[in-house]
Design a protein around this motif. Structure first.
Motif, PDB file in Angstrom:
ATOM      1  N   ALA A 293      48.614  48.894  35.486  1.00 43.58           N
ATOM      2  CA  ALA A 293      47.150  48.860  35.512  1.00 43.58           C
ATOM      3  C   ALA A 293      46.631  47.485  35.097  1.00 43.58           C
ATOM      4  O   ALA A 293      45.736  46.921  35.741  1.00 43.58           O
ATOM      5  CB  ALA A 293      46.595  49.941  34.591  1.00 43.58           C
ATOM      6  N   VAL A 294      47.180  46.945  34.032  1.00 48.85           N
ATOM      7  CA  VAL A 294      46.746  45.616  33.580  1.00 48.85           C
ATOM      8  C   VAL A 294      47.106  44.561  34.626  1.00 48.85           C
ATOM      9  O   VAL A 294      46.318  43.650  34.914  1.00 48.85           O
ATOM     10  CB  VAL A 294      47.360  45.303  32.199  1.00 48.85           C
ATOM     11  CG1 VAL A 294      47.107  43.851  31.809  1.00 48.85           C
ATOM     12  CG2 VAL A 294      46.777  46.251  31.143  1.00 48.85           C
ATOM     13  N   ASP A 295      48.292  44.692  35.233  1.00 43.85           N
ATOM     14  CA  ASP A 295      48.679  43.771  36.306  1.00 43.85           C
ATOM     15  C   ASP A 295      47.702  43.849  37.476  1.00 43.85           C
ATOM     16  O   ASP A 295      47.458  42.846  38.163  1.00 43.85           O
ATOM     17  CB  ASP A 295      50.090  44.084  36.806  1.00 43.85           C
ATOM     18  CG  ASP A 295      51.168  43.681  35.819  1.00 43.85           C
ATOM     19  OD1 ASP A 295      50.855  42.927  34.869  1.00 43.85           O
ATOM     20  OD2 ASP A 295      52.318  44.149  35.978  1.00 43.85           O
ATOM     21  N   ALA A 296      47.140  45.038  37.705  1.00 42.56           N
ATOM     22  CA  ALA A 296      46.207  45.237  38.813  1.00 42.56           C
ATOM     23  C   ALA A 296      44.785  44.803  38.471  1.00 42.56           C
ATOM     24  O   ALA A 296      43.897  44.900  39.327  1.00 42.56           O
ATOM     25  CB  ALA A 296      46.199  46.698  39.235  1.00 42.56           C
ATOM     26  N   GLY A 297      44.570  44.351  37.252  1.00 44.40           N
ATOM     27  CA  GLY A 297      43.262  43.823  36.880  1.00 44.40           C
ATOM     28  C   GLY A 297      42.396  44.746  36.050  1.00 44.40           C
ATOM     29  O   GLY A 297      41.250  44.401  35.741  1.00 44.40           O
ATOM     30  N   PHE A 298      42.910  45.922  35.677  1.00 46.73           N
ATOM     31  CA  PHE A 298      42.118  46.810  34.827  1.00 46.73           C
ATOM     32  C   PHE A 298      41.938  46.196  33.439  1.00 46.73           C
ATOM     33  O   PHE A 298      42.816  45.493  32.938  1.00 46.73           O
ATOM     34  CB  PHE A 298      42.792  48.178  34.700  1.00 46.73           C
ATOM     35  CG  PHE A 298      42.603  49.065  35.901  1.00 46.73           C
ATOM     36  CD1 PHE A 298      41.422  49.759  36.079  1.00 46.73           C
ATOM     37  CD2 PHE A 298      43.606  49.198  36.855  1.00 46.73           C
ATOM     38  CE1 PHE A 298      41.241  50.581  37.187  1.00 46.73           C
ATOM     39  CE2 PHE A 298      43.442  50.018  37.959  1.00 46.73           C
ATOM     40  CZ  PHE A 298      42.250  50.711  38.136  1.00 46.73           C
ATOM     41  N   ASP A 299      40.814  46.505  32.817  1.00 44.55           N
ATOM     42  CA  ASP A 299      40.529  46.021  31.474  1.00 44.55           C
ATOM     43  C   ASP A 299      41.262  46.819  30.408  1.00 44.55           C
ATOM     44  O   ASP A 299      41.345  46.381  29.252  1.00 44.55           O
ATOM     45  CB  ASP A 299      39.018  46.071  31.213  1.00 44.55           C
ATOM     46  CG  ASP A 299      38.245  45.180  32.173  1.00 44.55           C
ATOM     47  OD1 ASP A 299      38.434  43.954  32.113  1.00 44.55           O
ATOM     48  OD2 ASP A 299      37.476  45.711  33.000  1.00 44.55           O
TER      49      ASP A 299
END
Length: 358
Positions: free
Chosen positions: A162-168
């Motif tokens: 998720a973080v890799d995908a840009g989620f905060d």
């Protein structure tokens, strides 16, 4: 009392322009292989004025998928597909967390190709969606003790993606009768090992998931949603006050970004949990799928009682400009329930902002 429209600092690094949270809601618009779509990017971008968006539940593994049409975060292709969503939200000035949801026993072999798993071989109550229509939930396979760490890691691995995908950040779905909730339960969890029986044992899985996720992406990027005493899918908590007080006491050691409580128990118990939890508290003031939806009065009531942020669910479906409508006391549109899970763009990205007339 803080205003619903005052800013708030979340997790030490994320400034929210208001205290309105878009609650996670299943919309089943992903592709058959769990990819996010351009329409999903549009849907979330339309609602980016929320202080924080929490997405629909995202499965951390194939066996963790509950319903067909839901998105995942366990393949490279799925991870890449979410970038269009996070980019669209950020370009429109928003902030977005992915809700990580392992269905556990709330699943079906027609959907995943696997027998569902759970803490014990106890079937959930009611029908679950499958590719061929609603069907009764089968009896799940009870997880062996040595298998549990694999499912703990699945949440943390999905959080990294998720973080890799840009989620905060991410919200762990510990509510509404899904896997974490099943472990917390006194009737879905009949285990006799260190994950069952006593309150201390039944909260262990939730704490391990939260700790692993916080280690993977940082505590400031990790929240958890809980439904104290909620009876979703036949899950029962005989001791919601004791259980959730013990759980929040342990979670407080992790310094998570927030706890998100649903109003699934009496106000006295929720206030006890507010006193127990020292960090940021999100409250969803009305029963999910209950007869009423959250409005300004319910939001102000819980801000007065000590909530930091207020989650709005159904009101966001037909009102992409919900923040402005609440701010200026404009009427709220009503969502067409027949479009909730039918797929397609109608009833998804077709609701307009409020039309002012001369």
């Amino acid at each position: 009392m803080p205003s619903l429209f005052s800013s708030f600092r979340l997790g030490g690094g994320l400034t929210l322009p208001n205290r309105i949270v878009m609650a996670p809601m299943s919309r089943v618009r992903a592709t058959a292989d769990g990819l996010a779509t351009p329409s999903m990017a549009t849907y979330y971008a339309q609602r980016a004025t929320a202080g924080l968006i929490v997405t629909e539940g995202v499965q951390p593994s194939r066996i963790g998928q509950s319903n067909p049409g839901t998105p995942g975060l366990h393949t490279d292709e799925q991870t890449e597909s979410w970038r269009q969503v996070t980019d669209a939200v950020h370009v429109n000035g928003g902030r977005v967390f992915a809700q990580i949801m392992h269905g556990g026993r709330v699943s079906h072999p027609e959907t995943t190709g696997f027998q569902p798993v759970g803490p014990s071989a106890v079937a959930g109550e009611g029908n679950v969606f499958t590719p061929s229509g609603p069907q009764p939930m089968p009896v799940p396979r009870a997880l062996a003790t040595h298998e549990i760490p694999e499912h703990v890691r699945s949440y943390a691995d999905a959080a990294r993606r998720a973080v890799d995908a840009g989620f905060d950040g991410v919200e762990l779905h510990g509510a509404n009768g899904y896997l974490i909730s099943q472990f917390l339960s006194s009737n879905a969890n009949l285990r006799e090992d260190r994950y069952g029986g006593s309150v201390t044992n039944r909260i262990r899985f939730a704490v391990e998931v939260a700790a692993a996720t916080a280690e993977a992406v940082g505590a400031a990027r990790t929240g958890i949603r809980l439904s104290p005493g909620g009876g979703f899918w036949g899950v029962t908590e005989d001791d919601p006050a004791e259980l959730n007080t013990a759980l929040l006491t342990e979670l407080a050691r992790l310094d998570l970004a927030y706890v998100h409580l649903e109003a699934t128990t009496d106000e006295e118990t929720l206030l006890l949990l507010r006193k127990t939890w020292p960090g940021t508290l999100i409250v969803n003031p009305t029963m999910p799928l209950g007869p009423t939806q959250t409005g300004r009065a319910e939001a102000d009531h819980w801000l007065d009682l000590g909530a930091d942020l207020i989650a709005f669910g159904r009101a966001f479906l037909a009102n992409p400009d919900l923040v402005e409508r609440l701010r200026t006391d404009l009427p709220l549109a009503t969502a067409d329930e027949s479009t909730y899970y039918q797929g397609g763009d109608a009833g998804y990205i077709t609701y307009p902002a409020y039309q002012h007339t001369a």
